[in-house]
Write a protein that holds these residues in place. Structure first.
Motif, mmCIF file in Angstrom:
data_model
loop_
_atom_site.group_PDB
_atom_site.id
_atom_site.type_symbol
_atom_site.label_atom_id
_atom_site.label_comp_id
_atom_site.label_asym_id
_atom_site.label_seq_id
_atom_site.Cartn_x
_atom_site.Cartn_y
_atom_site.Cartn_z
ATOM 1 N N SER A 7 -27.415 -46.131 -18.154
ATOM 2 C CA SER A 7 -27.363 -44.952 -17.975
ATOM 3 C C SER A 7 -26.685 -44.660 -16.216
ATOM 4 C CB SER A 7 -28.793 -44.121 -17.992
ATOM 5 O OG SER A 7 -29.715 -44.630 -17.118
ATOM 6 N N GLY A 8 -26.332 -43.461 -16.187
ATOM 7 C CA GLY A 8 -25.960 -42.906 -14.794
ATOM 8 C C GLY A 8 -24.380 -42.837 -14.570
ATOM 9 N N GLY A 9 -23.712 -43.137 -15.595
ATOM 10 C CA GLY A 9 -22.378 -43.233 -15.568
ATOM 11 C C GLY A 9 -21.801 -41.704 -15.321
ATOM 12 N N GLY A 10 -20.499 -41.349 -15.021
ATOM 13 C CA GLY A 10 -20.044 -40.042 -15.025
ATOM 14 C C GLY A 10 -18.652 -39.741 -14.224
ATOM 15 N N LEU A 11 -18.390 -38.517 -13.788
ATOM 16 C CA LEU A 11 -17.323 -38.076 -13.025
ATOM 17 C C LEU A 11 -17.475 -37.865 -11.732
ATOM 18 C CD1 LEU A 11 -14.154 -37.347 -12.857
ATOM 19 C CD2 LEU A 11 -14.819 -35.108 -13.673
ATOM 20 N N VAL A 12 -16.906 -38.281 -10.757
ATOM 21 C CA VAL A 12 -17.115 -38.270 -9.261
ATOM 22 C C VAL A 12 -15.995 -38.036 -8.706
ATOM 23 C CG1 VAL A 12 -17.687 -40.534 -8.662
ATOM 24 C CG2 VAL A 12 -18.711 -38.864 -7.227
ATOM 25 N N GLN A 13 -15.739 -37.500 -7.426
ATOM 26 C CA GLN A 13 -14.638 -37.345 -6.575
ATOM 27 C C GLN A 13 -14.706 -38.750 -5.746
ATOM 28 O OE1 GLN A 13 -14.644 -33.594 -4.431
ATOM 29 N NE2 GLN A 13 -13.332 -32.541 -5.991
ATOM 30 N N ALA A 14 -13.438 -39.021 -5.239
ATOM 31 C CA ALA A 14 -13.238 -40.206 -4.496
ATOM 32 C C ALA A 14 -14.273 -39.899 -3.119
ATOM 33 C CB ALA A 14 -11.656 -40.302 -3.804
ATOM 34 N N GLY A 15 -14.764 -41.033 -2.644
ATOM 35 C CA GLY A 15 -15.673 -40.855 -1.612
ATOM 36 C C GLY A 15 -17.436 -40.711 -2.101
ATOM 37 N N GLY A 16 -17.268 -40.276 -3.301
ATOM 38 C CA GLY A 16 -18.802 -39.948 -3.802
ATOM 39 C C GLY A 16 -19.580 -40.998 -4.091
ATOM 40 N N LEU A 18 -22.558 -42.776 -7.203
ATOM 41 C CA LEU A 18 -23.105 -42.811 -8.561
ATOM 42 C C LEU A 18 -24.301 -44.138 -8.269
ATOM 43 C CD1 LEU A 18 -20.477 -42.265 -11.128
ATOM 44 C CD2 LEU A 18 -22.360 -40.822 -10.723
ATOM 45 N N ARG A 19 -25.372 -43.836 -9.372
ATOM 46 C CA ARG A 19 -26.206 -45.119 -9.396
ATOM 47 C C ARG A 19 -26.254 -45.394 -10.851
ATOM 48 N NH1 ARG A 19 -32.664 -45.311 -8.860
ATOM 49 N NH2 ARG A 19 -32.826 -47.516 -7.987
ATOM 50 N N LEU A 20 -26.082 -46.450 -11.170
ATOM 51 C CA LEU A 20 -25.943 -47.015 -12.857
ATOM 52 C C LEU A 20 -27.418 -47.816 -12.811
ATOM 53 C CD1 LEU A 20 -22.646 -48.454 -13.169
ATOM 54 C CD2 LEU A 20 -23.533 -46.120 -13.505
ATOM 55 N N SER A 21 -28.057 -47.570 -14.102
ATOM 56 C CA SER A 21 -29.467 -48.151 -14.280
ATOM 57 C C SER A 21 -29.095 -48.906 -15.848
ATOM 58 C CB SER A 21 -30.656 -47.184 -14.603
ATOM 59 O OG SER A 21 -30.850 -46.599 -13.504
ATOM 60 N N CYS A 22 -29.954 -49.962 -15.921
ATOM 61 C CA CYS A 22 -29.602 -50.900 -17.137
ATOM 62 C C CYS A 22 -31.326 -51.364 -17.225
ATOM 63 C CB CYS A 22 -28.760 -51.948 -17.019
ATOM 64 S SG CYS A 22 -28.921 -52.949 -18.720
ATOM 65 N N ASN A 109 -27.052 -64.523 -23.940
ATOM 66 C CA ASN A 109 -26.345 -63.445 -23.116
ATOM 67 C C ASN A 109 -26.378 -62.392 -23.727
ATOM 68 O OD1 ASN A 109 -24.900 -63.106 -20.707
ATOM 69 N ND2 ASN A 109 -23.022 -63.507 -21.809
ATOM 70 N N TYR A 110 -26.727 -61.153 -23.348
ATOM 71 C CA TYR A 110 -26.804 -59.828 -23.975
ATOM 72 C C TYR A 110 -25.846 -58.793 -23.098
ATOM 73 C CZ TYR A 110 -30.488 -61.610 -26.627
ATOM 74 O OH TYR A 110 -31.249 -62.245 -27.461
ATOM 75 N N TRP A 111 -25.505 -57.755 -23.851
ATOM 76 C CA TRP A 111 -24.522 -56.841 -23.053
ATOM 77 C C TRP A 111 -25.054 -55.566 -23.712
ATOM 78 C CZ3 TRP A 111 -20.675 -58.058 -19.877
ATOM 79 C CH2 TRP A 111 -20.364 -59.298 -19.670
ATOM 80 N N GLY A 112 -24.898 -54.430 -22.712
ATOM 81 C CA GLY A 112 -24.995 -52.996 -23.045
ATOM 82 C C GLY A 112 -23.873 -52.427 -23.506
ATOM 83 N N GLN A 113 -24.037 -51.252 -24.035
ATOM 84 C CA GLN A 113 -22.991 -50.702 -24.637
ATOM 85 C C GLN A 113 -21.763 -50.052 -23.922
ATOM 86 O OE1 GLN A 113 -26.034 -49.037 -23.995
ATOM 87 N NE2 GLN A 113 -25.332 -47.298 -23.081
ATOM 88 N N GLY A 114 -21.924 -50.041 -22.247
ATOM 89 C CA GLY A 114 -21.119 -49.665 -21.725
ATOM 90 C C GLY A 114 -21.258 -48.102 -21.265
ATOM 91 N N THR A 115 -20.941 -47.741 -19.900
ATOM 92 C CA THR A 115 -21.032 -46.462 -19.270
ATOM 93 C C THR A 115 -19.940 -46.357 -18.680
ATOM 94 O OG1 THR A 115 -22.548 -44.780 -18.331
ATOM 95 C CG2 THR A 115 -22.353 -47.051 -17.457
#
Length: 121
Positions: A7-16, A18-22, A109-115
């Motif tokens: 979780s935690g993906g999204g759209l952000v402006q340059a310089g901004g 974000l925090r991803l969690s898994c 080895n396990y993978w998430g679905q991607g964000t």
């Protein structure tokens, strides 16, 4: 059955920022390394950051000083704090974990679905 949920993906402006969690869930006896990889359109998947069970960390050169990986072993969760984001950080970010699900030190080895992370200029 082991699952990684990001979780935690999204759209952000340059310089901004974000925090991803898994979070890893299911039958888990122990987790070795956890990490984040990313794949931009037309490019191969690449390592962003990785942290071992002994808290040894390595980063891709392109993200050093801007992105920080951490983990909460009690929650089986890995985080990626992303600061000073650049348009070239735009990609799908995948969580990865090396997990012993049987108790016999048989690590898989396990993978998430991607964000999706999109950084606009």
């Amino acid at each position: 059955q082991v699952q990684l949920v990001e979780s935690g993906g999204g759209l952000v402006q340059a310089g901004g920022s974000l925090r991803l969690s898994c979070a890893a869930s299911g039958t888990i006896f122990r987790i070795n390394a956890m990490g984040w990889y990313r794949q931009a359109p037309g490019k191969q998947r690449e390592l962003v950051a990785r942290i071992t069970s002994g808290d040894s960390i390595n980063y891709a050169d392109s993200v050093k000083g801007r992105l920080t990986i951490s983990r909460d072993n009690a929650k089986n969760t890995v985080y990626l704090q992303m600061n000073s984001l650049k348009p070239e950080d735009t990609a799908v970010y995948y969580c990865n974990a090396v997990i012993d699900f049987s108790g016999s030190y048989d690590f898989r080895n396990y993978w998430g679905q991607g964000t999706q992370v999109t950084v606009s200029s």
